[in-house]
Design a protein around this motif. Structure first.
Motif, PDB file in Angstrom:
ATOM      1  N   ALA A  28       0.993  -1.271  -0.137  1.00 55.23           N
ATOM      2  CA  ALA A  28       0.051   0.080   0.034  1.00 55.23           C
ATOM      3  C   ALA A  28       1.210   1.460  -0.040  1.00 55.23           C
ATOM      4  O   ALA A  28       1.891   1.233   0.713  1.00 55.23           O
ATOM      5  N   VAL A  29       0.586   2.249  -0.823  1.00 59.63           N
ATOM      6  CA  VAL A  29       1.136   3.462  -0.823  1.00 59.63           C
ATOM      7  C   VAL A  29       1.252   4.036   0.609  1.00 59.63           C
ATOM      8  O   VAL A  29       0.048   4.334   1.104  1.00 59.63           O
ATOM      9  N   ALA A  30       2.281   4.403   1.127  1.00 60.37           N
ATOM     10  CA  ALA A  30       2.506   4.724   2.529  1.00 60.37           C
ATOM     11  C   ALA A  30       1.490   6.166   2.656  1.00 60.37           C
ATOM     12  O   ALA A  30       1.091   6.172   3.833  1.00 60.37           O
ATOM     13  N   GLU A  31       1.887   7.061   1.976  1.00 66.67           N
ATOM     14  CA  GLU A  31       1.284   8.376   2.121  1.00 66.67           C
ATOM     15  C   GLU A  31      -0.102   8.433   1.839  1.00 66.67           C
ATOM     16  O   GLU A  31      -0.475   9.403   2.479  1.00 66.67           O
ATOM     17  N   ASN A  32      -0.767   7.427   1.328  1.00 67.49           N
ATOM     18  CA  ASN A  32      -2.368   7.316   1.342  1.00 67.49           C
ATOM     19  C   ASN A  32      -2.977   6.609   2.728  1.00 67.49           C
ATOM     20  O   ASN A  32      -4.166   6.413   2.637  1.00 67.49           O
ATOM     21  N   LEU A  33      -2.119   6.197   3.491  1.00 63.34           N
ATOM     22  CA  LEU A  33      -2.731   5.708   4.796  1.00 63.34           C
ATOM     23  C   LEU A  33      -2.471   6.577   5.983  1.00 63.34           C
ATOM     24  O   LEU A  33      -1.624   7.360   6.265  1.00 63.34           O
ATOM     25  N   CYS A  34      -3.388   6.744   6.806  1.00 60.80           N
ATOM     26  CA  CYS A  34      -3.657   7.498   8.110  1.00 60.80           C
ATOM     27  C   CYS A  34      -2.528   6.945   8.933  1.00 60.80           C
ATOM     28  O   CYS A  34      -2.516   5.562   9.072  1.00 60.80           O
ATOM     29  N   ALA A  35      -1.906   7.496   9.824  1.00 55.51           N
ATOM     30  CA  ALA A  35      -1.263   7.143  10.551  1.00 55.51           C
ATOM     31  C   ALA A  35      -1.776   6.403  11.897  1.00 55.51           C
ATOM     32  O   ALA A  35      -0.843   5.280  12.574  1.00 55.51           O
ATOM     33  N   ASP A  36      -2.801   6.571  12.147  1.00 57.63           N
ATOM     34  CA  ASP A  36      -3.548   5.928  13.402  1.00 57.63           C
ATOM     35  C   ASP A  36      -4.907   5.050  13.079  1.00 57.63           C
ATOM     36  O   ASP A  36      -5.551   4.371  13.764  1.00 57.63           O
ATOM     37  N   HIS A  37      -5.103   4.944  11.636  1.00 59.53           N
ATOM     38  CA  HIS A  37      -6.301   4.165  11.252  1.00 59.53           C
ATOM     39  C   HIS A  37      -6.152   3.628   9.921  1.00 59.53           C
ATOM     40  O   HIS A  37      -5.756   4.376   9.034  1.00 59.53           O
ATOM     41  N   LEU A  38      -6.435   2.095   9.955  1.00 59.85           N
ATOM     42  CA  LEU A  38      -6.363   1.605   8.486  1.00 59.85           C
ATOM     43  C   LEU A  38      -7.618   1.346   7.938  1.00 59.85           C
ATOM     44  O   LEU A  38      -8.489   1.329   8.634  1.00 59.85           O
ATOM     45  N   ALA A  40     -10.859  -0.447   6.430  1.00 61.61           N
ATOM     46  CA  ALA A  40     -11.343  -1.839   6.851  1.00 61.61           C
ATOM     47  C   ALA A  40     -10.955  -2.826   6.159  1.00 61.61           C
ATOM     48  O   ALA A  40     -10.692  -3.702   6.427  1.00 61.61           O
ATOM     49  N   SER A  41     -10.634  -2.596   4.779  1.00 62.71           N
ATOM     50  CA  SER A  41     -10.268  -3.583   3.905  1.00 62.71           C
ATOM     51  C   SER A  41      -8.697  -4.332   4.207  1.00 62.71           C
ATOM     52  O   SER A  41      -8.489  -5.178   4.265  1.00 62.71           O
ATOM     53  N   LEU A  42      -7.775  -3.203   4.681  1.00 62.50           N
ATOM     54  CA  LEU A  42      -6.552  -3.726   5.018  1.00 62.50           C
ATOM     55  C   LEU A  42      -6.451  -4.572   6.446  1.00 62.50           C
ATOM     56  O   LEU A  42      -5.993  -5.353   6.595  1.00 62.50           O
ATOM     57  N   THR A  43      -7.628  -3.803   7.184  1.00 59.67           N
ATOM     58  CA  THR A  43      -7.596  -4.334   8.579  1.00 59.67           C
ATOM     59  C   THR A  43      -8.032  -6.061   8.405  1.00 59.67           C
ATOM     60  O   THR A  43      -7.558  -6.911   8.970  1.00 59.67           O
ATOM     61  N   ARG A  44      -9.006  -6.209   7.538  1.00 60.47           N
ATOM     62  CA  ARG A  44      -9.493  -7.542   7.481  1.00 60.47           C
ATOM     63  C   ARG A  44      -8.325  -8.432   6.632  1.00 60.47           C
ATOM     64  O   ARG A  44      -8.205  -9.416   7.001  1.00 60.47           O
ATOM     65  N   LEU A  45      -7.625  -7.775   5.451  1.00 56.80           N
ATOM     66  CA  LEU A  45      -6.527  -8.791   5.122  1.00 56.80           C
ATOM     67  C   LEU A  45      -5.492  -9.206   6.329  1.00 56.80           C
ATOM     68  O   LEU A  45      -5.004 -10.089   6.189  1.00 56.80           O
ATOM     69  N   VAL A  52       1.193  -6.760   4.921  1.00 53.67           N
ATOM     70  CA  VAL A  52       1.201  -5.372   4.296  1.00 53.67           C
ATOM     71  C   VAL A  52       2.308  -4.533   4.346  1.00 53.67           C
ATOM     72  O   VAL A  52       2.866  -4.432   5.413  1.00 53.67           O
ATOM     73  N   VAL A  53       2.771  -4.267   3.276  1.00 47.79           N
ATOM     74  CA  VAL A  53       3.958  -3.332   2.963  1.00 47.79           C
ATOM     75  C   VAL A  53       3.718  -1.935   2.882  1.00 47.79           C
ATOM     76  O   VAL A  53       3.125  -1.772   1.715  1.00 47.79           O
ATOM     77  N   PRO A  54       4.151  -1.047   3.609  1.00 48.05           N
ATOM     78  CA  PRO A  54       4.053   0.195   3.108  1.00 48.05           C
ATOM     79  C   PRO A  54       5.155   0.703   2.182  1.00 48.05           C
ATOM     80  O   PRO A  54       6.434   0.395   2.115  1.00 48.05           O
ATOM     81  N   ALA A  79       4.863   1.856   9.152  1.00 49.37           N
ATOM     82  CA  ALA A  79       5.206   0.615   9.472  1.00 49.37           C
ATOM     83  C   ALA A  79       5.004   0.149  10.722  1.00 49.37           C
ATOM     84  O   ALA A  79       4.671  -1.180  10.922  1.00 49.37           O
ATOM     85  N   ALA A  80       4.800   0.737  11.757  1.00 51.30           N
ATOM     86  CA  ALA A  80       4.538   0.001  13.167  1.00 51.30           C
ATOM     87  C   ALA A  80       3.055  -0.040  13.204  1.00 51.30           C
ATOM     88  O   ALA A  80       2.527  -1.150  13.814  1.00 51.30           O
ATOM     89  N   LEU A  81       2.273   0.473  12.636  1.00 46.95           N
ATOM     90  CA  LEU A  81       0.677   0.270  12.675  1.00 46.95           C
ATOM     91  C   LEU A  81       0.505  -0.899  11.657  1.00 46.95           C
ATOM     92  O   LEU A  81      -0.494  -1.691  12.204  1.00 46.95           O
ATOM     93  N   LEU A  82       1.337  -1.224  10.680  1.00 46.07           N
ATOM     94  CA  LEU A  82       0.939  -2.333   9.769  1.00 46.07           C
ATOM     95  C   LEU A  82       1.490  -3.679  10.557  1.00 46.07           C
ATOM     96  O   LEU A  82       1.419  -4.957  10.037  1.00 46.07           O
ATOM     97  N   GLY A  83       2.620  -3.543  11.197  1.00 47.87           N
ATOM     98  CA  GLY A  83       3.303  -4.608  11.861  1.00 47.87           C
ATOM     99  C   GLY A  83       4.147  -5.403  10.509  1.00 47.87           C
ATOM    100  O   GLY A  83       4.415  -6.333  10.453  1.00 47.87           O
ATOM    101  N   THR A  84       4.765  -4.316   9.536  1.00 43.83           N
ATOM    102  CA  THR A  84       5.232  -4.978   8.341  1.00 43.83           C
ATOM    103  C   THR A  84       6.583  -5.300   8.751  1.00 43.83           C
ATOM    104  O   THR A  84       7.596  -4.825   9.652  1.00 43.83           O
ATOM    105  N   PRO A  85       7.433  -6.377   7.880  1.00 43.02           N
ATOM    106  CA  PRO A  85       8.569  -6.845   7.992  1.00 43.02           C
ATOM    107  C   PRO A  85       9.569  -5.946   7.480  1.00 43.02           C
ATOM    108  O   PRO A  85      10.738  -5.944   7.496  1.00 43.02           O
TER     109      PRO A  85
END
Length: 444
Positions: A28-38, A40-45, A52-54, A79-85
């Motif tokens: 997902a494009v990092a700049e298009n994500l809010c820092a404190d809220h994902l 719903a689709s990304l949350t379900r995934l 999910v990689v920013p 990165a922290a919000l997504l728990g990405t590797p």
């Protein structure tokens, strides 16, 4: 770290991405994500175990300035919000100008190529180290597509990437569509680039579509993946098994069945191109049967002051000159192809109009068929300096100050739209707009 097969997540195809079979991860494009809220689709995934990689697009690590701490903090938060590797960005510059050049800061609104010189490499490596120290997970960088070449380059793309990895330990995000783009536009053999770069540093791979017009390949991410791009993927697969491969699509989204078909073609290419299998080389000069890493040439001596800031100043002047020619009508710097710069300049303006129409869809709705011509005329006189949302507001303001659009109802709608979104402005410009707004309202 094994990622598997993935696809670029975009809001327009969120439902389709969730429904596609065999998707191991998304980007997902990092700049298009809010820092404190994902979304719903990304949350379900994520709840399904999908990684999910920013993917950042605005750091400009190849620029002359050190990375902006605010942008680094924002990327770290996502990165922290997504728990990405890992997180990814680009080997590019996206803005230029400022105190080092005594000129206004200009935004390209696009990824522009870094000159493959030792000086630019020095700047890039320091910027990468700063970014690595600021991020909670490893960083990987993507090679970009380019319409233009810098004169007097000292390294090939593969040599440049190899030096970058050796100095910083950064991972690589290899975009095979970009290698194909540079093959068409700059005559660079993708197989040679793969021979020269450290394939063991590859974190994952991008695959995307494009289109050729008048001998120029446009990396649109809005067309199907072509056979030559899959050939480059097979070239890469014959050298290494990439940890992940991802399909990118950013516009003109096809039905889910077509996306699934492109993913199947990627899987088939990877299966057929296992390391050691015979290759089908993209058209280009003949090569030896085995990859041979070409060492970078010896570094040329640097004349005059060679401190880090002096090097950054030289890079700053070069990049500002190029960007000014592309977006502000300045003379073309010596050594550049005038025709190619013209193509790139028009492409930047067209992309700018398209993105503003996406971030502010009310503008083309209010202006109707006149939107595009009006915006391109505005862009020709007003380089972007603060991002697309600010660009949309400045465009609307310029129209209103000029008494446009001529239709009273449309002008009134545009006035209300601007007033609802505009941040406080300097008194002089606020006064001008207030006068324009009063004039509009008086004409109701």
């Amino acid at each position: 770290m094994k990622l598997g097969i993935g696809i670029g997540w975009r809001p327009e195809i969120a439902d389709e991405v969730e429904a596609l079979p065999g998707i191991d991860w998304v980007e997902a494009v990092a700049e298009n994500l809010c820092a404190d809220h994902l979304p719903a689709s990304l949350t379900r995934l994520r709840e399904r175990g999908v990684t999910v990689v920013p993917h950042g697009v605005s750091l400009g690590l190849g620029g002359a300035e050190r990375p902006d701490p605010g942008r680094l903090t924002a990327l770290a938060e996502r990165a922290a919000l997504l728990g990405t590797p890992l997180v990814t960005e680009h080997i590019a510059f996206v803005r230029a100008g400022g105190p080092r050049t005594g000129s206004p800061v200009l935004e390209a609104g696009h990824l522009l190529p870094v000159p493959r010189t030792w000086a630019a490499l020095d700047v890039l490596c320091e910027n990468v180290r700063i970014a690595q120290d600021s991020l909670p997970v490893p960083l990987a960088l993507e090679n970009i597509a380019a319409l233009i070449s810098w004169p007097d380059e000292e390294l090939t793309e593969g040599q440049f990437l190899a030096e970058l990895v050796e100095r910083t330990g950064v991972g690589l995000l290899i975009d095979v569509a970009n290698l194909h783009t540079n093959h068409v536009n700059r005559g660079e053999d993708p197989a040679t680039a793969l021979d020269e770069l450290p394939v063991e540093a590859i974190a994952y791979v991008h695959v995307a579509g494009g289109v050729e017009k008048d001998g120029v390949w446009h990396d649109t991410h809005a067309h199907p993946v072509t056979a030559p791009v899959l050939d480059v993927l097979a070239e890469l697969r014959s050298r290494v098994s990439p940890p992940g491969v991802l399909l990118e699509r950013d516009d003109d989204f096809p039905p889910a069945a077509e996306l699934a078909g492109e993913l199947d073609a990627i899987r088939a290419t990877l299966d057929a191109g296992r390391a050691g299998a015979p290759r089908t080389r993209p058209a280009g000069p003949p090569a030896s049967s085995a990859p041979i890493r070409t060492p970078a040439p010896d570094r040329a001596p640097v004349s005059g002051a060679a401190g880090p800031d002096a090097v950054r100043d030289r890079v700053a002047v070069a990049q500002a000159s190029l960007l000014s020619a592309l977006v502000a009508g300045a003379p073309v710097p010596e050594g550049f192809d005038h025709h190619r710069l013209g193509v790139q300049s028009r492409a930047l303006a067209a992309k700018r109009a398209d993105v503003v129409a996406k971030v502010a869809p009310e503008l083309p709705e209010i202006l109707g068929p006149d939107y595009r011509d009006a915006f391109l005329a505005y862009a020709k006189a007003r380089p972007m300096s603060a991002g697309y949302r600010r660009d949309a507001l400045d465009f609307a303001e310029q129209l209103l100050v000029a008494g446009r659009p001529e239709d009273n109802a449309a002008r009134r709608r545009l006035t209300y739209w601007w007033q609802d979104r505009a941040a406080p402005r300097p008194p002089r410009r606020t006064t001008r707009l207030a006068r324009a707004a009063r004039s509009v309202l008086a004409g109701r």
